[in-house]
Motif scaffolding. Sequence first.
Motif, short mmCIF file in Angstrom:
data_model
loop_
_atom_site.label_atom_id
_atom_site.label_comp_id
_atom_site.label_asym_id
_atom_site.label_seq_id
_atom_site.Cartn_x
_atom_site.Cartn_y
_atom_site.Cartn_z
N LEU A 164 0.81 -1.22 0.00
CA LEU A 164 0.00 0.00 0.00
C LEU A 164 0.84 1.27 0.00
CD1 LEU A 164 -2.74 -1.18 2.44
CD2 LEU A 164 -2.95 -0.82 -0.01
N LEU A 165 2.12 1.11 0.36
CA LEU A 165 2.98 2.28 0.49
C LEU A 165 3.00 3.15 -0.77
CD1 LEU A 165 4.35 3.09 3.01
CD2 LEU A 165 6.52 2.21 2.14
N PRO A 166 3.22 2.57 -1.94
CA PRO A 166 3.23 3.42 -3.15
C PRO A 166 1.94 4.21 -3.29
CG PRO A 166 3.92 1.19 -3.67
CD PRO A 166 3.45 1.16 -2.25
N ALA A 167 0.82 3.55 -3.05
CA ALA A 167 -0.47 4.23 -3.22
C ALA A 167 -0.59 5.40 -2.24
CB ALA A 167 -1.61 3.25 -3.01
N VAL A 168 -0.10 5.19 -1.00
CA VAL A 168 -0.20 6.25 0.00
C VAL A 168 0.76 7.39 -0.35
CG1 VAL A 168 0.15 6.82 2.43
CG2 VAL A 168 -0.91 4.64 1.79
N LEU A 169 1.98 7.03 -0.77
CA LEU A 169 2.99 8.06 -1.04
C LEU A 169 2.68 8.83 -2.31
CD1 LEU A 169 6.34 6.28 -0.07
CD2 LEU A 169 5.00 7.96 1.21
N ILE A 170 2.36 8.09 -3.38
CA ILE A 170 2.16 8.76 -4.67
C ILE A 170 0.73 9.28 -4.79
CG2 ILE A 170 2.48 8.52 -7.16
CD1 ILE A 170 4.26 6.15 -6.60
N GLY A 171 -0.15 8.70 -4.02
CA GLY A 171 -1.56 9.12 -4.12
C GLY A 171 -2.38 8.03 -4.79
N THR A 172 -3.69 8.12 -4.58
CA THR A 172 -4.54 7.03 -5.05
C THR A 172 -4.99 7.23 -6.49
OG1 THR A 172 -6.38 8.18 -4.06
CG2 THR A 172 -5.39 6.42 -2.77
N THR A 173 -4.11 7.78 -7.30
CA THR A 173 -4.38 7.78 -8.73
C THR A 173 -3.72 6.55 -9.33
OG1 THR A 173 -2.38 9.01 -9.14
CG2 THR A 173 -4.40 10.28 -8.81
N TRP A 174 -3.89 6.37 -10.63
CA TRP A 174 -3.32 5.16 -11.23
C TRP A 174 -1.81 5.13 -11.06
CZ3 TRP A 174 0.21 5.76 -15.12
CH2 TRP A 174 0.23 6.99 -15.79
N ARG A 175 -1.18 6.31 -10.93
CA ARG A 175 0.27 6.32 -10.77
C ARG A 175 0.68 5.69 -9.45
NH1 ARG A 175 2.15 12.17 -11.60
NH2 ARG A 175 -0.10 12.42 -11.58
N GLY A 176 -0.21 5.77 -8.46
CA GLY A 176 0.09 5.14 -7.18
C GLY A 176 -0.43 3.72 -7.13
N VAL A 177 -1.58 3.51 -7.76
CA VAL A 177 -2.21 2.20 -7.67
C VAL A 177 -1.44 1.16 -8.49
CG1 VAL A 177 -4.31 0.91 -8.21
CG2 VAL A 177 -4.47 3.15 -7.15
N LEU A 178 -0.91 1.60 -9.61
CA LEU A 178 -0.22 0.65 -10.48
C LEU A 178 0.97 -0.02 -9.79
CD1 LEU A 178 -0.79 -0.30 -13.35
CD2 LEU A 178 1.10 1.16 -14.11
N PRO A 179 1.90 0.78 -9.18
CA PRO A 179 2.99 0.12 -8.45
C PRO A 179 2.47 -0.79 -7.35
CG PRO A 179 3.35 2.50 -8.57
CD PRO A 179 2.02 2.24 -9.19
N SER A 180 1.40 -0.37 -6.68
CA SER A 180 0.83 -1.21 -5.63
C SER A 180 0.42 -2.57 -6.19
CB SER A 180 -0.41 -0.55 -5.03
OG SER A 180 -0.01 0.51 -4.20
N LEU A 181 -0.26 -2.51 -7.34
CA LEU A 181 -0.69 -3.76 -7.97
C LEU A 181 0.51 -4.62 -8.32
CD1 LEU A 181 -3.64 -2.83 -10.34
CD2 LEU A 181 -3.63 -4.36 -8.37
N LEU A 182 1.56 -3.98 -8.84
CA LEU A 182 2.76 -4.72 -9.23
C LEU A 182 3.36 -5.42 -8.02
CD1 LEU A 182 4.49 -2.44 -11.87
CD2 LEU A 182 3.41 -4.67 -12.18
N VAL A 183 3.46 -4.68 -6.91
CA VAL A 183 4.04 -5.28 -5.70
C VAL A 183 3.16 -6.46 -5.25
CG1 VAL A 183 4.76 -4.88 -3.33
CG2 VAL A 183 5.01 -3.06 -5.03
N ALA A 184 1.84 -6.27 -5.30
CA ALA A 184 0.94 -7.35 -4.87
C ALA A 184 1.13 -8.58 -5.74
CB ALA A 184 -0.51 -6.87 -4.94
#
Lengths: 428, 258
Positions: A114-134
């Motif tokens: 969840l860290l990328p999403a929190v740091l970058i924000g809940t736009t696709w730019r943050g969600v995409l790295p989150s998905l990749l990590v998951a």
Amino acid sequence: MTAPAALPMDERWRLARARFGSVMLDAVLIAYAAWCMQLLVTRAGADTAYLARWPWLLAAAPVLALLWRALTPSLGQRGYRDRLVQHGDESVPAAADQRLLAAVVGALQVVLVLLPAVLIGTTWRGVLPSLLVAVGFVAARFLDAQGRSLGERIAGVRPTLRPVPQTKVPGPWHRRPNSWIVILLLLLTFSVAYLLTQVKLGELISGWERARPMLGQLTSPDWSITESVIDKVVETVFIALLASSLALPVAFAFSFLGARNVMQGSLLGGLVYFVARFLMNLTRSVEPIIWAIIFVLWVTSGPFSGMLALFVHSVAALAKLYSEAIESIDPGPVEALKATGASPLHVIRYGMVPQVIPPFLSFTVYRWDINVRMATILGFVGGGGIGDMLLPFTQLGAWPKVGTIIVFITIVVWLMDIISSKARERLV
Amino acid sequence: MAVDVPMLKIRGLRKVYPNGYEALKGIDLDVPKGSFIVCIGLSGAGKSTFIRCLNRLIEPTSGSVELEGEEITDVEGAELRYVRSRMAMIFQKFNLVNRASVLTNVMTGALRRYGTLPGLLGLWRKQDKEEALHFLDLVGLADLAPRRVDALSGGQQQRVAIARALMQHPRVILADEPVASLDPATSHSVMDYLKKLQEEQDITLIANLHFLSLAREYGNQVVALKGGAKVFEGTPHEITDQKFQEIYGEDAAEVEIR
Ligand SMILES: Nc1ncnc2c1ncn2[C@@H]1O[C@H](COP(=O)(O)OP(=O)(O)O)[C@@H](O)[C@H]1O
Ligand SMILES: [Mg+2]
């Protein structure tokens, strides 16, 4: 204590699915509980806007879900039957400290996701790295020979879907944490249901004065309109009859496309099966009254539009029932017909059709019964039948006339029920 | 055609079910023309799988089957249906069309020779109907032609199934435990009909039988399966007590009854 052999890929896939599914189920339960509480607290007047922000729940729910299973087998694990056992010995369940270790590492992983999403924000730019990590974490589970996650590996345990022998007798129900969690969930659910239904028990009593005259008039029917009511009731029955009869052949043709045992075997067959099932479910989930609105627009108001509405809905409903009847036939005659060298259509005609005719007729008669009930209200939107009369009288408050109509609707529905159940007894 | 071409030539027949279970582990067998082969083995040995791999009701995983010298493991469509029509099948549960008449059931054996529409509508040719009545006569059921099959006894139903098989003009009849649902007396009468077909109509028979006594009485060759492999092939007399124990293991005593 030898290390167990590597699991085949499909076994790892099943394990990964079960572990993911059970954590998600727990997380959804926790998020649901949080949502219920937030709703109840907000309605009570507290300012809880911060709770409603979804990233909060999204982050906390899986972490709490993991901690839940560290303490006791969670509800999700009950559903998916996944358990942790010792890496070297499948018959020994994981100890409490091992479960906790695995859960804490898992929770850290969730935070990492969840860290990328929190740091970058809940736009696709943050969600995409989150998905990749998951995806990376799930893939890591695959790459391990026993389908273990990082935490499970560190704790020296591995997941299994096989039943694990009970080591200790479970305590009484009130000593088990899951009992309290279930009770809490039920309490929350019914509190929310009470709230959203806007239950007003007081009105039941104070409103009685408004309802009493109407009820009195309803129970003293005005028999002067009997003749025209009977005309309309007959119309209703025939609308339903035509809709059911026309639906029979169409549903018959459709049902074979939606029966697994007919369509299996080829890719095309599987595709047709899927599309047929999808169309059936879609059509069926739109109520006849909605179809009637569509057809009133299409062919203008009147019995014909009501008949079409019932027809469309009946085709879908009957096709589904027919398909299920086809799926439960005795495969013996089908096999025998195939063995004679008969072509696929002939196999269906002689191996399947004779077996499904009685249930098909029975379902159709039952549909007619249901269609009569539905046809009584289609008039509300212009679909013909007795509802045509019911609507204006209701709006005018002509309660004695409404009472007459109700009497006849009751009689016809009751008669149809008797006729259809007798006919169906004979058929099966 | 040379006289010594076998009716069926089976080589390395293997079947692995989708769940990974290997039900047939490479069966080799020559079935001479006009013989009566009995296949024995415990339940689960692979007898039904074996017999269904011959007419491709079950797709074999590998191996080959030749019917009168013609490779049939890769034929498709109309050709496959022609192959199936030459290998009629009799089932333990008869597998008749229950809500139809005896005559209609026998006529379904001729379906391959009918076009789509006449077949769907049941517009049977006159000479086919006469032939069906003749076969019903042969199995002693001529009077019952118009009756519904679900009104008949088990033995009568199996004889209808035999008439349906004959309607295919088969070269081979595959029988999967044809008498397992019947009482002993009826069993013998049904087996006698099958034996008569082999002797008088030059039809080759392959029958799965659970009971060794029946195998001894009717077979002129016995094949035993165990765990999907052929563990014995020979005349019924060659099955010694020791061989017998080997095939059936602990259940030997139970199987000998009857
Ligand atoms: N569709 C199937 N999928 C998986 N295994 C099967 C299937 N059909 C049969 N088997 C297995 O194959 C083995 C042989 O079955 P079968 O040929 O019916 O034996 P038999 O007729 O000698 O009793 C059995 O162990 C059975 O469980
Ligand atoms: Mg069998």
